[in-house]
Scaffold this motif. Structure first.
Motif, PDB file in Angstrom:
ATOM      1  N   SER A  85       0.815  -1.216   0.000  1.00  0.00           N
ATOM      2  CA  SER A  85       0.000   0.000   0.000  1.00  0.00           C
ATOM      3  C   SER A  85       0.853   1.272   0.000  1.00  0.00           C
ATOM      4  N   VAL A  86       2.043   1.245   0.595  1.00  0.00           N
ATOM      5  CA  VAL A  86       2.870   2.456   0.655  1.00  0.00           C
ATOM      6  C   VAL A  86       3.922   2.523  -0.448  1.00  0.00           C
ATOM      7  N   LEU A  87       4.104   1.467  -1.207  1.00  0.00           N
ATOM      8  CA  LEU A  87       5.158   1.439  -2.231  1.00  0.00           C
ATOM      9  C   LEU A  87       4.970   2.524  -3.285  1.00  0.00           C
ATOM     10  N   SER A  88       3.729   2.853  -3.606  1.00  0.00           N
ATOM     11  CA  SER A  88       3.486   3.871  -4.630  1.00  0.00           C
ATOM     12  C   SER A  88       3.867   5.271  -4.152  1.00  0.00           C
ATOM     13  N   LEU A  89       4.064   5.451  -2.866  1.00  0.00           N
ATOM     14  CA  LEU A  89       4.435   6.770  -2.326  1.00  0.00           C
ATOM     15  C   LEU A  89       5.915   7.083  -2.506  1.00  0.00           C
ATOM     16  N   PHE A  90       6.727   6.076  -2.761  1.00  0.00           N
ATOM     17  CA  PHE A  90       8.171   6.261  -2.876  1.00  0.00           C
ATOM     18  C   PHE A  90       8.568   6.639  -4.296  1.00  0.00           C
ATOM     19  N   THR A  91       9.534   7.562  -4.396  1.00  0.00           N
ATOM     20  CA  THR A  91      10.097   7.912  -5.702  1.00  0.00           C
ATOM     21  C   THR A  91      11.256   6.962  -5.984  1.00  0.00           C
ATOM     22  N   ASP A  92      11.732   6.978  -7.217  1.00  0.00           N
ATOM     23  CA  ASP A  92      12.864   6.125  -7.589  1.00  0.00           C
ATOM     24  C   ASP A  92      14.118   6.495  -6.798  1.00  0.00           C
ATOM     25  N   GLU A  93      14.309   7.794  -6.559  1.00  0.00           N
ATOM     26  CA  GLU A  93      15.475   8.237  -5.799  1.00  0.00           C
ATOM     27  C   GLU A  93      15.417   7.734  -4.355  1.00  0.00           C
ATOM     28  N   HIS A  94      14.229   7.765  -3.775  1.00  0.00           N
ATOM     29  CA  HIS A  94      14.087   7.312  -2.397  1.00  0.00           C
ATOM     30  C   HIS A  94      14.311   5.798  -2.303  1.00  0.00           C
ATOM     31  N   LEU A  95      13.813   5.061  -3.275  1.00  0.00           N
ATOM     32  CA  LEU A  95      14.021   3.608  -3.288  1.00  0.00           C
ATOM     33  C   LEU A  95      15.496   3.266  -3.475  1.00  0.00           C
ATOM     34  N   THR A  96      16.196   4.053  -4.303  1.00  0.00           N
ATOM     35  CA  THR A  96      17.636   3.843  -4.492  1.00  0.00           C
ATOM     36  C   THR A  96      18.377   4.085  -3.186  1.00  0.00           C
ATOM     37  N   GLU A  97      17.989   5.126  -2.453  1.00  0.00           N
ATOM     38  CA  GLU A  97      18.604   5.420  -1.158  1.00  0.00           C
ATOM     39  C   GLU A  97      18.336   4.299  -0.155  1.00  0.00           C
ATOM     40  N   LEU A  98      17.126   3.754  -0.154  1.00  0.00           N
ATOM     41  CA  LEU A  98      16.807   2.636   0.744  1.00  0.00           C
ATOM     42  C   LEU A  98      17.647   1.406   0.396  1.00  0.00           C
ATOM     43  N   ARG A  99      17.820   1.139  -0.908  1.00  0.00           N
ATOM     44  CA  ARG A  99      18.633  -0.006  -1.330  1.00  0.00           C
ATOM     45  C   ARG A  99      20.081   0.161  -0.857  1.00  0.00           C
ATOM     46  N   LYS A 100      20.608   1.375  -0.953  1.00  0.00           N
ATOM     47  CA  LYS A 100      21.980   1.640  -0.497  1.00  0.00           C
ATOM     48  C   LYS A 100      22.098   1.396   1.007  1.00  0.00           C
ATOM     49  N   ARG A 101      21.125   1.870   1.762  1.00  0.00           N
ATOM     50  CA  ARG A 101      21.171   1.685   3.219  1.00  0.00           C
ATOM     51  C   ARG A 101      21.021   0.225   3.626  1.00  0.00           C
TER      52      ARG A 101
END
Length: 108
Positions: A85-101
């Motif tokens: 339900s919350v995945l659509s709220l994330f931008t590509d940049e934010h998802l890239t930052e989460l992957r890095k972390r």
């Protein structure tokens, strides 16, 4: 004799699931799901006598794998439903930052 062998290998869930993929047998599968309390022999006899012979082949439907879902689930501790339900709220940049972390190192 042949019916006894076929009936012993009869698994109601799998048979009903496979019959539900075809328009001519979906109602029979639904009827067996409604009457799941019946003996397996009764269900087997009903289906063997009511369903016409025909070549039937379909691939099993599998859930769609969302790669970013695991990152969101692990980072925030969400369940599958909440993460979807919350995945659509994330931008590509934010998802890239989460992957890095969430990167644990090692070979990829």
């Amino acid at each position: 004799m042949v019916d006894d062998i076929a009936e012993s290998k009869y698994t109601p869930f799998m048979v009903n699931r496979s019959l539900s993929y075809f328009p001519d047998t979906v109602l029979y599968a639904n009827e067996m799901n409604i009457n799941h309390h019946l003996d397996h022999r009764l269900q087997f006899d009903f289906l063997i006598n009511i369903v016409r012979k025909k070549k039937r082949f379909s691939k099993w439907l599998k859930p769609i794998e969302i790669s970013d879902l695991d990152v969101v689930k692990e980072y925030y501790g969400y369940s599958n439903e909440k993460a979807k339900s919350v995945l659509s709220l994330f931008t590509d940049e934010h998802l890239t930052e989460l992957r890095k972390r969430m990167n644990k190192g090692g070979k990829q």
